[in-house]
Scaffold this motif. Structure first.
Motif, short mmCIF file in Angstrom:
data_model
loop_
_atom_site.label_atom_id
_atom_site.label_comp_id
_atom_site.label_asym_id
_atom_site.label_seq_id
_atom_site.Cartn_x
_atom_site.Cartn_y
_atom_site.Cartn_z
N CYS A 47 0.83 -1.21 0.00
CA CYS A 47 0.00 0.00 0.00
C CYS A 47 0.86 1.25 0.00
O CYS A 47 0.55 2.24 -0.67
CB CYS A 47 -0.93 0.00 1.22
SG CYS A 47 -2.26 -1.22 1.14
N ARG A 48 1.96 1.23 0.74
CA ARG A 48 2.85 2.39 0.76
C ARG A 48 3.52 2.61 -0.59
O ARG A 48 3.66 3.74 -1.05
CB ARG A 48 3.90 2.23 1.87
CG ARG A 48 3.36 2.43 3.28
CD ARG A 48 4.47 2.52 4.30
NE ARG A 48 5.14 1.24 4.49
CZ ARG A 48 4.80 0.35 5.41
NH1 ARG A 48 3.76 0.58 6.22
NH2 ARG A 48 5.45 -0.79 5.52
N VAL A 49 3.92 1.52 -1.23
CA VAL A 49 4.53 1.65 -2.56
C VAL A 49 3.51 2.20 -3.56
O VAL A 49 3.82 3.10 -4.36
CB VAL A 49 5.06 0.29 -3.05
CG1 VAL A 49 5.43 0.36 -4.52
CG2 VAL A 49 6.28 -0.12 -2.23
N ALA A 50 2.29 1.68 -3.52
CA ALA A 50 1.24 2.18 -4.42
C ALA A 50 1.02 3.67 -4.19
O ALA A 50 0.86 4.44 -5.15
CB ALA A 50 -0.05 1.40 -4.20
N ALA A 51 1.00 4.08 -2.93
CA ALA A 51 0.81 5.50 -2.63
C ALA A 51 1.98 6.34 -3.14
O ALA A 51 1.79 7.45 -3.63
CB ALA A 51 0.63 5.70 -1.12
N ARG A 52 3.21 5.83 -3.02
CA ARG A 52 4.36 6.54 -3.57
C ARG A 52 4.20 6.79 -5.07
O ARG A 52 4.68 7.78 -5.61
CB ARG A 52 5.65 5.73 -3.34
CG ARG A 52 6.16 5.73 -1.91
CD ARG A 52 7.38 4.83 -1.81
NE ARG A 52 7.95 4.82 -0.48
CZ ARG A 52 8.97 4.04 -0.10
NH1 ARG A 52 9.52 3.22 -0.98
NH2 ARG A 52 9.44 4.09 1.13
N GLU A 98 0.13 -4.21 -10.27
CA GLU A 98 0.62 -5.03 -9.15
C GLU A 98 1.84 -5.85 -9.54
O GLU A 98 2.84 -5.90 -8.81
CB GLU A 98 -0.48 -5.94 -8.63
CG GLU A 98 -0.05 -6.76 -7.42
CD GLU A 98 -1.22 -7.55 -6.81
OE1 GLU A 98 -0.97 -8.27 -5.83
OE2 GLU A 98 -2.35 -7.43 -7.32
N ALA A 99 1.81 -6.50 -10.70
CA ALA A 99 2.93 -7.36 -11.11
C ALA A 99 4.19 -6.53 -11.29
O ALA A 99 5.29 -6.96 -10.88
CB ALA A 99 2.58 -8.10 -12.40
N ASP A 100 4.07 -5.37 -11.90
CA ASP A 100 5.25 -4.51 -12.10
C ASP A 100 5.79 -3.99 -10.78
O ASP A 100 7.01 -3.89 -10.59
CB ASP A 100 4.88 -3.33 -13.01
CG ASP A 100 4.70 -3.73 -14.46
OD1 ASP A 100 5.21 -4.80 -14.85
OD2 ASP A 100 4.03 -2.99 -15.21
N ILE A 101 4.89 -3.65 -9.86
CA ILE A 101 5.32 -3.17 -8.55
C ILE A 101 6.12 -4.25 -7.82
O ILE A 101 7.20 -3.99 -7.27
CB ILE A 101 4.10 -2.74 -7.70
CG1 ILE A 101 3.48 -1.46 -8.28
CG2 ILE A 101 4.51 -2.52 -6.24
CD1 ILE A 101 2.17 -1.07 -7.62
N GLU A 130 2.49 3.55 -15.15
CA GLU A 130 2.45 2.83 -16.43
C GLU A 130 3.83 2.65 -17.04
O GLU A 130 3.98 1.95 -18.05
CB GLU A 130 1.52 3.55 -17.41
CG GLU A 130 1.98 4.94 -17.84
CD GLU A 130 1.50 6.03 -16.90
OE1 GLU A 130 1.51 7.21 -17.34
OE2 GLU A 130 1.13 5.72 -15.75
N ARG A 131 4.86 3.28 -16.43
CA ARG A 131 6.22 3.19 -16.98
C ARG A 131 7.16 2.38 -16.08
O ARG A 131 8.37 2.42 -16.28
CB ARG A 131 6.79 4.60 -17.17
CG ARG A 131 6.07 5.45 -18.19
CD ARG A 131 6.18 4.86 -19.57
NE ARG A 131 5.65 5.76 -20.59
CZ ARG A 131 5.49 5.44 -21.86
NH1 ARG A 131 5.83 4.22 -22.27
NH2 ARG A 131 5.01 6.30 -22.73
N ILE A 132 6.64 1.67 -15.11
CA ILE A 132 7.51 0.93 -14.20
C ILE A 132 8.39 -0.04 -14.96
O ILE A 132 9.62 -0.07 -14.78
CB ILE A 132 6.68 0.18 -13.13
CG1 ILE A 132 5.96 1.17 -12.21
CG2 ILE A 132 7.58 -0.75 -12.32
CD1 ILE A 132 5.03 0.50 -11.22
N ALA A 133 7.82 -0.86 -15.83
CA ALA A 133 8.60 -1.87 -16.55
C ALA A 133 9.63 -1.22 -17.46
O ALA A 133 10.79 -1.65 -17.52
CB ALA A 133 7.66 -2.76 -17.37
#
Length: 473
Positions: free
Chosen positions: A203-208, A221-224, A246-249
């Protein structure tokens, strides 16, 4: 010593047998940051003030609960503070774009529910949380209290979140004591209070990333998870604070390419003599930054390291400093516009310290980037680091260092033709030329230090500076 964030309330007598959560949680509430009362209200026509607001505390508690992870971990609004200060000046509309939807997670006035809250903004910056509040000014036909206080301050994040949690606990307990047990607040808060550590970390990572972990994070979720597995802290923290979801990967691939470009030093290879000397000269300041619980002003820590570096180099305050010789520099551009990640650096590249930027920079912006990297090379405990467009404690220290090492405030004051009068655009341009840095570097130093301090007079430093180092250059 950071000021304390305070929430103080006195419950009103609840109506007998009432099951209305708004009536059951009516109270007088005072919000303060240190000695400053945020809920300072002008009494209409009386010319007097009171320090508390009267109304239902349920909407505020509900707003905190439903935006909990953003209040704890989302630093992204720090890049938009100048806009957000006025975003909800007169109220909140529901028909807004995505920017408004996300920003309302940080602005107390968004709690609304027919009640007027202070125009107050909360942005977590790591160890510290920035709080900005504005008075109600100008013509305003909306009913409700008109707040008179203004401020921009940082408080300790752990104590801040503890205060918020205690407040929501108190409202939830008040509801239960009145026989009210089925509100959205109670359901949401019970779920947050029972969150396990693994879920809380997600949850903290998603908020970041600027996401609501429950309603917006699932597609990523998979990329995170992949990024969290591949990147150690603090690299992961800077990564998630900087990238777009949308640019994590794509950005993970860029980090891998940048690492390949830099290479790795042979086992046992020693850093350059200059870096070894600088690390020794700044060891005590670095230790303060990384000490658990340290809450020294990040900008001031950056300034102190800058002073050590310039003294080591034997430079007068009016002389330029060039960070380029301390590292190799290359550009590995990303094939799309995403300015969140700026560069990747290492102290252990194949040819020594190295920096790879994610886009091309002209000479002056590149010098500022290399100065930010030099702080990491001197002070960072990790071999590899990211430079991000994030407003966090770690990135603030590096920015503060870069500003002061490139264009020292005392040097700017010396170079000003007449520091007692207004500074012209020509002054800024000439001083920027003298230091070989961007105009914006000089402007930030003028705003935050030079024009707020009297460098000409001897004796103790007399400052009226805000103490936060301003926003980033």
């Amino acid at each position: 010593m950071l000021p304390e964030f305070q929430l103080q309330w006195n419950w009103h007598e609840a109506p007998a047998g009432g099951r209305d959560e708004l009536q059951a949680t009516r109270a007088d509430l005072r919000i303060a940051v240190g000695a400053e009362t945020v809920t300072l209200i002008r009494e209409p026509g009386a010319g007097t003030y009171r320090e508390h607001v009267t109304g239902s505390l349920y909407p505020m508690a509900e707003w905190i609960a439903f935006n909990w992870w953003s209040l704890v971990a989302d630093a992204r609004p720090g890049t938009q503070i100048s806009q957000l200060r006025f975003a909800y000046k007169y109220g909140v509309g529901d028909d807004r774009g995505a920017w408004w939807v996300r920003s309302r997670r940080h602005v107390l006035r968004a709690a609304c529910d027919g009640f007027r809250w202070p125009d107050m903004l909360f942005v977590p910056e790591g160890r510290e949380t920035r709080i900005v509040w504005m008075p109600d000014m100008g013509p305003d036909v909306r009913p409700g209290d008109h707040f008179a206080s203004r401020g921009n301050s940082c408080v300790e994040s752990a104590a801040f979140t503890a205060s918020l949690a205690a407040f929501v606990d108190a409202v939830a307990d008040r509801l239960a004591g009145q026989g009210i047990t089925d509100t959205p607040l109670q359901e949401e808060w019970a779920a947050i209070r029972s969150t396990g550590e693994e879920e809380a970390a997600f949850c903290r990572v998603a908020a970041r990333l600027g996401l609501d972990p429950y309603s917006e994070a699932e597609p990523y979720e998979a990329d995170i998870v992949k990024a969290a597995e591949q990147l150690p802290e603090p690299l992961a923290g800077d990564f998630f604070n900087g990238v777009r979801p949308e640019r994590i990967a794509d950005q993970l691939e860029w980090v891998a390419r940048a690492r390949t470009l830099m290479g790795t030093a042979p086992e046992g290879a020693a850093p350059a003599d200059a870096l070894v000397e600088l690390r020794k000269a700044c060891a005590d300041v670095s230790a303060r930054f990384f000490a658990p619980g340290n809450l020294d002003n990040p900008w001031h820590l950056g300034y102190e390291v800058a002073h050590r570096v310039r003294a080591w180099a034997g430079l007068e305050d009016t002389r330029p400093f060039d960070p380029a010789p301390f590292m190799s520099y290359r550009t590995e551009q990303v094939p799309y516009l995403d300015r969140g990640l700026v560069a990747l650096g290492t102290s252990r590249g194949a040819e020594g310290a190295a920096l790879v930027s994610a886009r091309r920079f002209t000479d002056r912006p590149r010098r500022f980037l290399q100065a930010r990297a030099l702080w990491h090379l001197i002070c960072d405990t990790d071999d590899t680091f990211l430079i991000a467009a994030a407003h966090t404690h770690r990135q603030h220290v590096a920015r503060g260092f870069a500003l002061e090492v490139l264009a020292p405030a005392r040097g700017i004051a010396t170079l000003l033709s007449d520091p007692a009068h207004l500074v012209s655009a020509e002054d800024v341009e000439l001083i920027a030329d003298d230091y070989g840095c961007g105009n914006i570097v000089v402007e930030h130093q003028l705003d935050n230090l030079v024009l707020a301090r009297d460098f000409a007079r001897p004796g103790p430093d007399r400052t009226g500076a805000r103490g936060d180092g301003g926003r980033s250059a």
